[in-house]
Enzyme design. Structure first.
Site, short mmCIF file in Angstrom:
data_model
loop_
_atom_site.label_atom_id
_atom_site.label_comp_id
_atom_site.label_asym_id
_atom_site.label_seq_id
_atom_site.Cartn_x
_atom_site.Cartn_y
_atom_site.Cartn_z
N LYS A 53 0.84 -1.20 0.00
CA LYS A 53 0.00 0.00 0.00
C LYS A 53 0.87 1.25 0.00
O LYS A 53 2.00 1.22 0.51
CB LYS A 53 -0.86 0.03 1.28
N ARG B 224 -10.27 -11.56 1.87
CA ARG B 224 -11.14 -12.60 1.29
C ARG B 224 -10.46 -13.97 1.32
O ARG B 224 -11.13 -15.00 1.39
CB ARG B 224 -11.56 -12.18 -0.12
N1 BES Z 1 -8.08 -3.83 4.44
C1 BES Z 1 -8.25 -3.40 3.10
C2 BES Z 1 -9.55 -2.63 2.89
C3 BES Z 1 -9.70 -1.32 3.63
C4 BES Z 1 -9.37 -0.13 3.01
C5 BES Z 1 -10.22 -1.29 4.90
C6 BES Z 1 -9.53 1.05 3.67
C7 BES Z 1 -10.40 -0.10 5.55
C8 BES Z 1 -10.04 1.08 4.96
C9 BES Z 1 -8.25 -4.59 2.16
O1 BES Z 1 -7.48 -5.67 2.55
C10 BES Z 1 -7.75 -4.12 0.85
O2 BES Z 1 -6.61 -3.74 0.80
N2 BES Z 1 -8.59 -4.16 -0.17
C11 BES Z 1 -8.20 -3.74 -1.48
C12 BES Z 1 -8.72 -4.76 -2.47
C13 BES Z 1 -8.17 -4.60 -3.86
C14 BES Z 1 -6.68 -4.84 -3.89
C15 BES Z 1 -8.88 -5.56 -4.78
C16 BES Z 1 -8.84 -2.38 -1.73
O3 BES Z 1 -9.96 -2.14 -1.25
O4 BES Z 1 -8.20 -1.55 -2.34
MN MN Z 2 -5.46 -5.46 1.90
#
Ligand code: BES
Ligand code: MN
Ligand code: ZN
Length: 500
Positions: A278, A352
């Site tokens: 990230k 997931r």
């Molecule tokens: N934990 C994150 C989602 C999240 C984002 C929770 C902001 C709380 C605040 C999750 O694991 C994630 O990174 N999801 C990605 C999925 C994508 C790579 C398909 C996302 O939402 O960008």
């Molecule tokens: Mn994630």
């Protein structure tokens, strides 16, 4: 350090001491015992309200120091908001009153307060909501703040005595509601804690403490999960020095042999994104990526503390998502416990993967009446719904209706999102059965479709709480980063539908 809060009840007949609080409804004078106290001060209501602009709205306050005619050294008249001849207000409005009461007492720097609650609509259950609101508003996450130099900065403790018509019945209602509040506060604490303090093992230890309340707690370690074939969950944790855990919490308050209700939580103690790392900005929020697991743990606490007559199982998958030489890579293919093969397109779509095995395990081992999972799953649900509703995805209209109703009743609101074959098609993979990321479009829905691949013939709902679990705006009952979302909602769902 946080100040201590103690709440007691006493009859209306007992002489109140300390800061005295009475209520006035919107457009009305204080009533009942509050009217008697007001009359004793000899202050002219019409003149005071005209001079101050006080109308009796929620949040308004009249503050009198050393009033004559009464023993208290301070008198607060709080607006209770409800119009004098209006309809009954929502239960959550009583909770908000308690939150507002706490704020006014803190602002007045009160150490002991007596609150007169003498109104025909103030039932024991509603007074219990006031106490819930008081406690929820009083919560602060400040144990990492050094003690203030100024010893007078803030009173160390607050003792509130509620003067009510029926203290005995009210005490029972307060204790019952307090169990749920304790669950919410536990969830808040778990989400607020930084990941260096709350890793997978530390979280598992906190869950194990529920045994003291009569919860049966079982913990699976990495070899046990490997034997079960949980390679989807395990590929997430393989890049971290911290080992994964699957914690199973069982509360058997119902009839022996009755199928349990099941709750499954995403417990990513920190989500760096892994190799698909990230960006730095805001990454600290990912200490809260275990908000689903926190809600499930808080719920189990609440049910056990109030000895709920129902069988419930809570399952949480605890992992840390880290980049390292051992981390799972984009393109890797893993076989989940169900036998489904998954192409890992994006290592940041890890929640997931954790839930895939946790859901499969839960439905096959426990054959539950229904399964609800909670997860801070997608940033896309924040784009769609912001912080005020969690996303609801489900294969059951009946379970959805019950969850939506519990959301409105508890104030932890949900909004149902669509699912279907066209979205399911989007997660097909070129090399494996499915892929864990389907691109930008409908990101929350394709995540839900992915989970649905690991659910068979059981009523199921997925709550995407990425917007609801942390970073929410302060309100009457919460000023902390983490509201403890999900505990009150699911406690309400169970109370209203599944207790005999
Ligand atoms: N934990 C994150 C989602 C999240 C984002 C929770 C902001 C709380 C605040 C999750 O694991 C994630 O990174 N999801 C990605 C999925 C994508 C790579 C398909 C996302 O939402 O960008
Ligand atoms: Mn994630
Ligand atoms: Zn995540």
């Amino acid at each position: 350090m946080s100040a201590r809060l103690e709440v007691k009840t006493a009859p209306l007949s007992v002489t109140p001491t300390g800061t005295l609080v009475i209520y006035a409804a919107d457009g009305a004078q204080p009533e009942g015992a509050g009217a008697t106290i007001w009359a004793a001060t000899g202050i002219d209501w019409t003149k005071v309200t005209a001079a101050s602009g006080f109308k009796g709205k929620q949040g308004q306050v009249l503050d009198f120091l050393t009033p004559t005619g009464i023993s208290a050294d301070r008198l607060l008249v709080l607006g209770s908001g409800k119009p004098a001849d209006g309809e009954a207000i929502a239960t959550t409005a009583w909770t908000d009153r308690g939150g507002s009461l706490c704020a006014k007492l803190m602002a007045a720097r009160a150490e002991t307060a007596a609150v007169i609650i003498d109104s025909p609509d103030a039932t024991p259950a509603r007074i219990a909501e006031i106490v819930a609101g008081l406690r929820l508003r009083h919560y602060r996450f400040d144990h990492y703040k050094s003690a203030k130099k100024d010893p007078d900065a803030e009173p160390k403790s607050l003792t509130v005595t509620l003067h009510v018509a029926d203290p005995a019945t009210t005490d029972t209602a307060i204790a019952d509601r307090a169990a749920t509040v304790d669950g919410t506060l536990l969830a808040r604490e778990l989400v607020n804690e930084p990941a260096n303090v709350l890793g997978t093992l530390e979280f598992a230890e906190r869950a194990a403490k529920l045994a003291a309340l009569g919860v049966e707690v079982e913990t699976l370690d990495e070899p046990q999960m490997r034997d079960l074939g949980m390679n989807a969950l395990l590929c997430v944790s393989q890049g971290s020095a911290r080992p994964p855990r699957l914690v199973i919490m069982r509360w058997n308050g119902g009839k022996k042999g009755d199928a349990p209700l099941a709750f499954v939580g995403k417990g990513v103690v920190f989500d760096t994104g892994g190799i698909s790392i990230k960006p730095a900005g805001g990454m600290e929020d990912m200490k809260g990526d275990m908000g689903g697991a926190a809600a499930v743990t808080g719920l189990m606490h609440a049910l056990a503390a109030r000895k709920a007559p129902v069988n419930v199982v809570g399952v949480i998958g605890l992992v840390e998502n880290m980049p390292s030489d051992r981390a799972v890579r984009p393109g890797d293919i893993v076989k989940a416990m169900s036998g489904t093969t998954i192409e890992v397109i994006n290592t940041d779509a890890e929640g997931r993967l954790v839930l895939a095995d946790a859901l499969w395990y839960t439905q096959h081992r426990f054959k539950p009446r229904f399964m609800v999972n909670l997860a801070t799953l997608t940033g896309a649900i924040l784009a769609a719904l912001g912080h005020d509703h969690a996303g609801l995805f489900s294969n059951s209209d009946d379970l959805s209706a019950k969850l939506l109703a519990a959301g409105l009743a508890s104030g932890e609101k949900l909004w149902r999102m669509p699912m279907g074959a066209a979205y399911d098609k989007m997660i097909e993979s070129r090399f494996a059965d499915i892929k864990n990321s389907a691109g930008r479009h409908a990101g929350s829905i394709t995540a839900a479709q992915f989970l649905a691949r690991f659910v068979n013939d059981v009523p199921w709902a997925h709550l995407d709480i990425a917007g609801a679990a942390f970073g929410t705006n302060a309100n009457e009952i919460n000023t902390s980063w983490a509201p403890g979302f999900g505990v009150a909602l699911l406690d309400r769902l169970i109370r209203d539908n599944y207790e005999t």
